[in-house]
Design an enzyme around this catalytic site. Structure first.
Site, PDB file in Angstrom:
ATOM      1  N   HIS A 198       0.843  -1.193   0.000  1.00 43.04           N
ATOM      2  CA  HIS A 198       0.000   0.000   0.000  1.00 43.04           C
ATOM      3  C   HIS A 198       0.884   1.251   0.000  1.00 43.04           C
ATOM      4  CE1 HIS A 198      -3.063  -2.854   1.006  1.00 43.04           C
ATOM      5  NE2 HIS A 198      -3.979  -1.944   1.277  1.00 43.04           N
ATOM      6  N   GLU A 201      -1.851   6.432  -0.989  1.00 44.35           N
ATOM      7  CA  GLU A 201      -3.234   6.639  -0.580  1.00 44.35           C
ATOM      8  C   GLU A 201      -3.244   7.852   0.348  1.00 44.35           C
ATOM      9  OE1 GLU A 201      -6.953   4.102   1.395  1.00 44.35           O
ATOM     10  OE2 GLU A 201      -4.896   3.475   1.764  1.00 44.35           O
ATOM     11  N   ASP A 280     -12.194  -2.950   0.688  1.00 49.30           N
ATOM     12  CA  ASP A 280     -12.972  -3.541   1.787  1.00 49.30           C
ATOM     13  C   ASP A 280     -14.449  -3.266   1.474  1.00 49.30           C
ATOM     14  OD1 ASP A 280     -10.645  -4.013   3.915  1.00 49.30           O
ATOM     15  OD2 ASP A 280     -10.397  -1.994   3.112  1.00 49.30           O
TER      16      ASP A 280
END
Length: 335
Positions: A198, A201, A280
């Site tokens: 990740h 973001e 999610d």
């Protein structure tokens, strides 16, 4: 774009590369699991029964509270069935799910094997019933720290193969640096696993640059804030790095106000390999079907564009060539 075309887009076969296993748990599933175990989780749901949270930090807390009722391999087998049923309903034919040994046995290799066996059995059953193929990407949790990440990497290395195909990192981007986790990523790489992490973001372009330079990943989870540095975008293109873009998640967490303001189209126009995922899904009120429809409405993307994104996703998948070839047949237009 008329309703008939939107209906065809909704029903396109899809490939998803960025899905957190526990984060895909339907709220009803977690409520029922909590009730069966006598755990009160009413504080993590709103009046309509959806997950509720204030911001990204609170989201992580709610996520971990929901995960807390998943205690056994059997729980994760049931979770896998629930997740794959909702993915298949949205038209997903191939998915890679992020699995954390921290939540599956506390990072112990022996316990992790038991959880993994149960998850794989449920995935095999779902593939036979629903036609959806699942593969696993082991993830360490960034805010658990580099030492715990090494334990996750060992679990990944010990079970690397045809089903565990990658290693990555999720969690709070504000904790530490990508390079702090280089040892864990090196361990995973040496075991033959593909790498993702990740970045871009909440961490901004600098976190994407760190991920590329320090961890040598071939995919980046999110990565969308690279658009703020066009030299970085060009570097991503030159290195053939794929972005696992989750538009609905980015909007729900406040990175962008609407789909029209999301940079996925600009990144694609500049030559970046972009894919589409839900992250999610029940936490962000989305499905892969919703993502496709929202992109079509916002950018006028037709079936050809979205089919191209599905093919790009499959090309970037960490699975073996035989699996990729088998799934590719499902992406071919009907005769």
């Amino acid at each position: 774009m008329d309703e008939e075309q939107l209906d065809r887009i909704a029903n396109l076969p899809k490939v998803e590369l960025h899905l957190h296993h526990e984060g895909a748990a339907p709220p009803d599933f977690i409520r029922q699991m909590a009730a069966a175990k006598g755990v009160n989780l009413s504080h993590i749901f709103d009046a309509e029964g959806r997950y509720k949270y204030r911001d990204f930090t609170h989201f992580l807390q709610v996520y971990e509270a929901a995960t807390s009722v998943l205690k056994t391999p059997e729980d994760f087998a049931k979770l896998t069935t629930a997740v794959l049923e909702q993915s298949a309903e949205a038209g997903v034919v191939y998915s890679e799910t992020f699995l954390s040994p921290d939540f599956c046995g506390g990072g112990d290799v022996g316990a992790w094997r038991e959880y993994l066996h149960a998850i794989r059995e449920a995935a095999t059953d779902a593939e036979q019933r629903l036609g959806i193929t699942l593969r696993g990407v082991v993830t360490c949790i960034r805010h658990f720290g580099p030492e715990q990440a090494k334990r996750s990497a060992l679990c990944a290395a010990e079970t690397a193969g045809d089903w565990i195909v990658g290693f990555g990192m999720g969690g709070d981007e504000g904790r530490g640096h990508q390079g702090d986790f280089a040892y864990a990523f090196d361990m995973a790489r040496e075991s033959g696993l593909h790498l993702t992490t990740h970045a871009g973001e909440f961490g901004g372009p600098a976190s994407v640059r760190e991920a590329i330079q320090d961890l040598h990943v071939t995919r980046i989870g999110h990565g969308v804030r690279a658009i703020e540095d066009l030299r970085l975008v060009d570097n991503i293109v030159d290195q053939g790095i794929t972005l696992e873009v989750c538009p609905g998640s980015n909007i729900r967490l406040g990175l962008y106000s609407t789909m029209r303001h999301h940079p996925i189209a600009k990144l694609r126009e500049r030559g970046v390999k972009v894919t589409v995922s839900t992250d999610d899904p029940p936490f962000f009120g989305t499905t892969m079907k919703d993502e496709y429809l929202n992109l079509a409405r916002a950018f006028g993307w037709d079936e050809e564009v979205l089919n191209d994104i599905a093919r790009t996703s499959l090309e970037a998948a960490f699975c073996d060539a035989a699996t990729r070839d088998r799934v590719a047949k499902k992406l071919e237009p009907a005769a």
